[in-house]
Design a protein around this motif. Structure first.
Motif, PDB file in Angstrom:
ATOM      1  N   UNK A  34       0.812  -1.225   0.000  1.00 49.15           N
ATOM      2  CA  UNK A  34       0.000   0.000   0.000  1.00 49.15           C
ATOM      3  C   UNK A  34       0.839   1.267   0.000  1.00 49.15           C
ATOM      4  N   UNK A  35       2.048   1.188   0.544  1.00 53.53           N
ATOM      5  CA  UNK A  35       2.828   2.426   0.644  1.00 53.53           C
ATOM      6  C   UNK A  35       3.309   2.895  -0.721  1.00 53.53           C
ATOM      7  N   UNK A  36       3.418   1.968  -1.674  1.00 48.84           N
ATOM      8  CA  UNK A  36       3.896   2.363  -3.002  1.00 48.84           C
ATOM      9  C   UNK A  36       2.757   2.813  -3.904  1.00 48.84           C
ATOM     10  N   UNK A  37       1.515   2.598  -3.471  1.00 51.58           N
ATOM     11  CA  UNK A  37       0.376   2.845  -4.360  1.00 51.58           C
ATOM     12  C   UNK A  37       0.215   4.309  -4.767  1.00 51.58           C
ATOM     13  N   UNK A  38       0.288   5.274  -3.836  1.00 49.21           N
ATOM     14  CA  UNK A  38       0.021   6.651  -4.259  1.00 49.21           C
ATOM     15  C   UNK A  38       0.981   7.132  -5.338  1.00 49.21           C
ATOM     16  N   UNK A  39       2.215   6.660  -5.317  1.00 52.21           N
ATOM     17  CA  UNK A  39       3.176   7.102  -6.319  1.00 52.21           C
ATOM     18  C   UNK A  39       2.883   6.575  -7.702  1.00 52.21           C
ATOM     19  N   UNK A  40       2.053   5.553  -7.780  1.00 52.26           N
ATOM     20  CA  UNK A  40       1.772   4.938  -9.074  1.00 52.26           C
ATOM     21  C   UNK A  40       0.435   5.362  -9.657  1.00 52.26           C
ATOM     22  N   UNK A  41      -0.237   6.304  -8.982  1.00 51.96           N
ATOM     23  CA  UNK A  41      -1.549   6.736  -9.464  1.00 51.96           C
ATOM     24  C   UNK A  41      -1.450   7.314 -10.869  1.00 51.96           C
ATOM     25  N   UNK A  42      -0.391   8.081 -11.129  1.00 51.91           N
ATOM     26  CA  UNK A  42      -0.240   8.692 -12.452  1.00 51.91           C
ATOM     27  C   UNK A  42      -0.120   7.610 -13.514  1.00 51.91           C
ATOM     28  N   UNK A  43       0.708   6.601 -13.231  1.00 51.68           N
ATOM     29  CA  UNK A  43       0.856   5.507 -14.193  1.00 51.68           C
ATOM     30  C   UNK A  43      -0.464   4.780 -14.404  1.00 51.68           C
ATOM     31  N   UNK A  44      -1.224   4.641 -13.311  1.00 51.18           N
ATOM     32  CA  UNK A  44      -2.529   3.980 -13.420  1.00 51.18           C
ATOM     33  C   UNK A  44      -3.413   4.716 -14.409  1.00 51.18           C
ATOM     34  N   UNK A  45      -3.484   6.044 -14.235  1.00 50.90           N
ATOM     35  CA  UNK A  45      -4.377   6.806 -15.101  1.00 50.90           C
ATOM     36  C   UNK A  45      -3.881   6.820 -16.537  1.00 50.90           C
ATOM     37  N   UNK A  46      -2.578   6.917 -16.713  1.00 52.17           N
ATOM     38  CA  UNK A  46      -2.046   6.901 -18.072  1.00 52.17           C
ATOM     39  C   UNK A  46      -2.348   5.567 -18.745  1.00 52.17           C
TER      40      UNK A  46
END
Lengths: 249, 78, 182
Positions: free
Chosen positions: B43-55
């Motif tokens: 879970x700690x790495x999730x917020x940093x990957x939000x941009x990649x998720x949306x892209x």
């Protein structure tokens, strides 16, 4: 008329996208004041109200509108800095312009009886082409001919590099297409779907279901309006990184 | 019945073209589901990957939008 | 109406004209208009942002950051002061405790000394009293011995007289004393 009466529905989902002159007349010249002008103007006024009136007190402890403006500023600023790196920050005003225009157009378009400027391919194509041409020119100015190294994937085996290069070139030129069609298509689809479902309300039995469905889709469209503005902006940043960050990726 | 065979083909084609949206739905669901699975593991790495998720979602969705566009073109422009 | 017009246009194969309702997005006659107004709008927003909004918000954020930094520094300062005050308090507490310990020790020593003095005095008195008592006992003993001698002398004189002799006091005494000693 007879066949429409027979089918029972009069659904014209695309009528909401018609560009009409505001002050009468049929001909639409490039300078004619149309509903496009009106809703783009409203967007400008709304942005100005939020960013200029909201922040005019320059309070250390912000008011509500000021903190919204600061939030938007910080959001986009962080995005540009994170995605494009430190060199990309000087293009922040342009990215912010794109984001605010798309966000406000999308949200204003959700008002009933309004006109969604970003649902028009003409608008989004211009937005996307500006990004595409800007990134390409910037890439060549910054990296010279080395910008073409972006298409030569050095991490792949030598044998398949030419094939990859062809694919990369094609995907590079598809970028503005997908960039623009995504935005226009999402907006158009959402609004058309709302209109189609609302059209079913003429069937009295279905109308309670229709009200629920329209409400649900409206909520979804609200999300889509924000997400598409975000996606357009972050893709702009991603493309900008290619030009600014060089061909190291 | 009125209309002609071309009209019928148009509508059938538009309907077929909308099937592409199902593929986009699968793709978007796949991305979101995998993101969630990864986010629950770390879970700690999730917020940093939000941009990649949306892209990623945007890329997957764009192809569905293309088929929707084809449907619209068939319906209204052809 | 619209559908009829659209159908007519479709069947005639003359789409793309202004009157086709089909897809307004693909009505290219409106493109110059939209593009023109879009460029005007973007320019307006860009000017609003670069001339007013971004410098202003940036300044406010920088100012706030400065204020927060200052406040943090002040808080750090105050915290330092509080720590110093606490240290001083602890020191004072330790001193007071040491002082109290000293006072307790001194009091204990004083009391001990007094107690010693009193004990010594009592001992001395007891000794004195013992000495007096012993003296008196000795006196009494001595007195008793003398009485015994007297009684012996008197008895001897009487005995001598009764036996018919003339008792010479001096001789008797001497004889008795000699006997008593032996």
């Amino acid at each position: 008329m007879a066949e429409e009466g027979a089918s029972g529905f009069q659904i014209h989902p695309m009528d909401q996208f018609i560009v009409k002159p505001l002050f009468g007349g049929d001909h639409i010249a490039w300078y004619t004041v149309t509903n496009v002008t009106l809703w783009m103007g409203i967007a400008v006024v709304a942005i100005a109200a939020l960013l200029m009136l909201g922040t005019r007190r320059r309070a250390i402890v912000p008011s509500r509108s000021q903190s919204v403006a600061e939030l938007l500023y910080g959001f986009i600023h962080n995005m540009v800095e994170e995605v494009t790196g430190h060199d990309g920050v000087k293009y922040f005003p342009y990215v912010m312009t794109l984001f605010l225009f798309i966000l406000f157009s999308n949200l204003l378009g959700l008002l009933p009886m309004s006109f969604t400027t970003t649902s028009h391919v003409a608008v989004t194509v211009v937005l996307a082409m500006m990004v595409f041409l800007g990134v390409t020119i910037l890439g060549f100015v910054k990296n010279g001919i080395g910008f073409l190294g972006m298409f030569w994937v050095t991490s792949a085996p030598l044998a398949i590099r030419p094939i990859l290069a062809v694919i990369e070139v094609i995907s590079y030129f598809v970028r503005p297409v997908s960039h623009s069609i995504r935005l226009a298509g999402n907006l158009m689809a959402g609004h058309a779907v709302i209109k189609v479902i609302a059209g079913f309300a003429t069937l009295a039995v279905a109308s309670p279901v229709v009200i629920g469905a329209v409400t649900a889709i409206y909520a979804l469209e609200l999300l889509v309006a924000c997400v598409q503005a975000y996606v357009f902006t972050i893709l702009t940043c991603v493309y900008l990184r290619d030009a600014v960050g060089g061909a190291h990726h | 019945m009125e209309g002609d065979i071309a009209e019928m083909g148009k509508f059938i084609g538009a309907g077929l073209a909308t099937m592409g949206l199902g593929g986009a739905g699968i793709g978007v669901g796949h991305i979101a589901g995998n993101f969630l699975a990864g986010a629950l593991r770390n879970p700690s790495a999730a917020p940093g990957q939000m941009a990649n998720l949306f892209v990623g979602i945007a890329f997957a969705e764009a192809l569905g939008i293309f088929s929707f566009l084809i449907a619209l073109l068939l319906m209204f422009a052809v | 109406m619209a559908t009829e017009a659209h159908d007519a246009a479709a069947t005639a194969g003359a789409h793309g004209a202004g009157e086709a309702v089909g897809m307004p997005q693909l009505d290219f006659s409106t493109w110059p208009n939209q593009i023109f107004w879009l460029l005007v709008t973007l320019t307006a927003i860009y000017l609003i942002l670069t001339r007013v909004a971004i410098p202003r918000i940036g300044a406010v954020l920088a100012e706030r950051r400065g204020t927060i930094t200052n406040d943090l520094a002040a808080a750090e300062d105050l915290k330092q002061k509080a720590l110093e005050a606490e240290a001083a308090y602890n020191e004072a507490l330790a001193t007071a405790r040491a002082e109290a310990g000293k006072i307790v020790a001194k009091a204990r020593a004083d009391i001990q000394a007094e107690l010693d003095v009193a004990t010594a005095k009592a001992d001395a008195e007891i000794d004195a009293k013992t000495a007096v008592s012993e003296q008196r006992i000795a006196e009494i003993r001595a007195g008793a011995l003398e009485s015994v001698t007297e009684v012996a002398k008197d008895t001897t004189k009487e005995l001598v007289a009764a036996l018919g002799g003339k008792a010479d006091a001096k001789t008797v005494n001497a004889a008795v004393s000699a006997r008593m000693k032996g």
